[in-house]
Motif scaffolding. Structure first.
Motif: not given
Length: 494
Positions: A116-117, A166-169, A286-291, A435-438
């Motif tokens: 995340k950092m 695409f994943g976020m949308l 945590t959204e770590a890796g999701w961006g 969340t997988a694709l993002p």
């Protein structure tokens, strides 16, 4: 095969299969080692920098391009992460993967500190400014500038950027927040879920009506109070049941490596399901890796990317504590095998621990956390939409359409779930799928851009901690912010 079983197979055998789990773990371990264990070696520095910026005499930097102060940005981002994902999502992970899922949630969070950092630091470094000098950034921006332009890997950039966008949308259509809040409030007060959903949607419209700045102001007021209340209440329940603490830890460790047998209302889960559900929910929480939260942090008014990047470590640490509190309340009160799931399971744990009044107070917190989560996701998707539209003449009209339609698909999920009888755990599987694709696209981008991240850390340590020599020609921002860099140069020269 039931619909719920089919969705579970698709999500945890394919989208969140072993390759993605291993990729996320590898990225976290690799970044941790290459950064010389920065989150652990400099943990005190991180806490002093973040807490000092938020609450110290010298408030968060107001210099440089941006929309939100650092305090507003971290509050908005925490409001997104410490929300229904920590209250309902962690409970669903236990309901699906058993107590062992908690251990793998911890592992993912531990190595998520540096991930995340990195994504926040890169998002601030590669951000763009609009005509009003307001900054926007995120994975799409650092994929384009860092991979597409700097490295000239056009095809790689386009594939990764398309997957991420695409994943976020998908999050516009699959949004779990309204359902989780409606479920919690309706079950507590025995009222209509759809009625609660409508009321929540109206409240959300009010919150997002003022745009990103409004979200930041709301979050700054709500998030610190709710975090303190939730952690204090959870610790009290653990304290009064502390005699069961060793048995609870044994349950977690045994389930992590041996699986959990069927008992009570729990249908049983193997080690693989514990790993996948724990990892998936850790990333969502945590959204770590999701961006995703990097897109909020990119709007912060800050004069060095690493300063904001350290808030990523702080966020994951706080989220780790809240997730652990949720897990312990559910396990130590013995409600984990009751057959409940989602926010209802967490509320049952609080009610068992401190009585019905505790549940009522917490459900108010769920409602408020839901608002900060929903508005945070709104802000994240807006950044992706802005990126995709670029300088299109339709930009303002499409953004306006997005603002006023964003809450509707989430409300529709409540209506569909009520009439189709879908349990909360099934809807959380849809959320994991989104969340997988993002995550796949983002962690690959982080690995490619690791040299730039390490260079930014080196520059920060030289400028602010006196470690190494300062390179006066090093560009702190990809798109040079003249005012911020002049200020930086003056600071270290004196």
């Amino acid at each position: 095969m039931s619909f719920e079983e089919l969705v579970t197979i698709v999500v945890y055998d394919y989208l969140w299969g072993l390759p993605l789990v291993l990729l996320v773990l590898f990225t976290g371990i690799y970044l941790t080692v290459r950064s010389k264990f920065f989150p652990f070696r400099h943990f005190v520095l991180v806490m002093k920098s973040t807490l000092g910026s938020m609450f110290g005499k010298k408030k968060a930097s107001a210099e440089g391009a941006g929309v939100l102060s650092s305090m507003e940005a971290v509050s908005a981002a925490l409001g997104t992460t410490i929300g229904v994902g920590n209250i309902g999502g962690v409970a669903s992970a236990i309901a699906v993967g058993g107590p062992g899922a908690v251990f793998w949630l911890w592992v993912a969070a531990l190595f998520g500190l540096i991930i995340k950092m990195a994504e926040i630091t890169l998002a601030v470094h590669y951000r763009s400014k609009d005509a009003n000098n307001e900054a926007y950034g995120g994975p799409n921006y650092y994929m384009k500038k860092g991979i597409g332009i700097e490295k000239n890997w056009t095809v790689v950039f386009k594939v990764l950027s398309a997957l991420f966008a695409f994943g976020m949308l998908i999050g516009y259509f699959i949004n779990i927040q309204t359902y989780t809040v409606s479920e919690a409030v309706a079950n507590t007060f025995d009222i209509s879920m759809i009625g609660v959903g409508v009321f929540y949607t109206i409240a959300l419209y009010i919150m997002i009506g003022g745009g990103l700045k409004s979200v930041g102001r709301f979050a700054t007021v709500l998030v610190p109070f709710m975090c303190i209340f939730y952690i204090a209440g959870g610790l009290f329940i653990v304290a009064i049941n502390f005699a069961d603490f060793p048995a609870m830890m044994s349950l977690i460790m045994d389930g992590a490596f041996n699986g959990t047998a069927a008992t009570g209302g729990f249908v049983g889960a193997g080690v693989s399901l514990a790993i996948k559900s724990g990892m998936a929910r850790s990333v969502f929480s945590t959204e770590a890796g999701w961006g995703a939260s990097a897109m909020i942090h990119a709007t912060a008014k800050v004069d060095h990317p690493v300063k904001q990047g350290m808030f990523g470590i702080f966020e994951v640490f706080v989220t780790f504590i809240v997730c652990t509190i949720t897990s312990m309340v559910i396990l130590i009160t013995g409600v984990w095998n009751s057959g409940l799931d989602g926010a209802t399971l967490t509320l049952a744990g609080f009610e068992t621990g401190v009585g019905s009044m505790g549940r009522i107070i917490l459900v108010v917190g769920v409602f408020l956390f839901g608002l900060t989560t929903s508005s945070g996701v709104y802000a994240q998707i807006e950044v992706v939409v802005r990126y995709l539209l670029g300088d299109s003449k339709w930009k303002n009209k499409i953004l306006t359409f997005y603002k006023w339609t964003y809450p509707l698909p989430s409300l529709a999920m409540v209506v569909i779930a009520v009439y189709m009888g879908y349990p909360g755990a099934t809807l959380w599987l849809f959320s994991d799928a989104s969340t997988a694709l993002p995550i796949l696209a983002n962690v690959i981008a982080l690995l490619i851009l690791l040299p730039r991240f390490l260079a930014l850390i080196k520059d920060y340590m030289a400028r602010y901690q006196g470690v190494g020599k300062i390179d006066p020609d090093f560009r702190i921002f990809y798109e040079k912010d003249q005012d911020a860099e002049v200020k930086e140069r003056a600071e270290w020269e004196h």
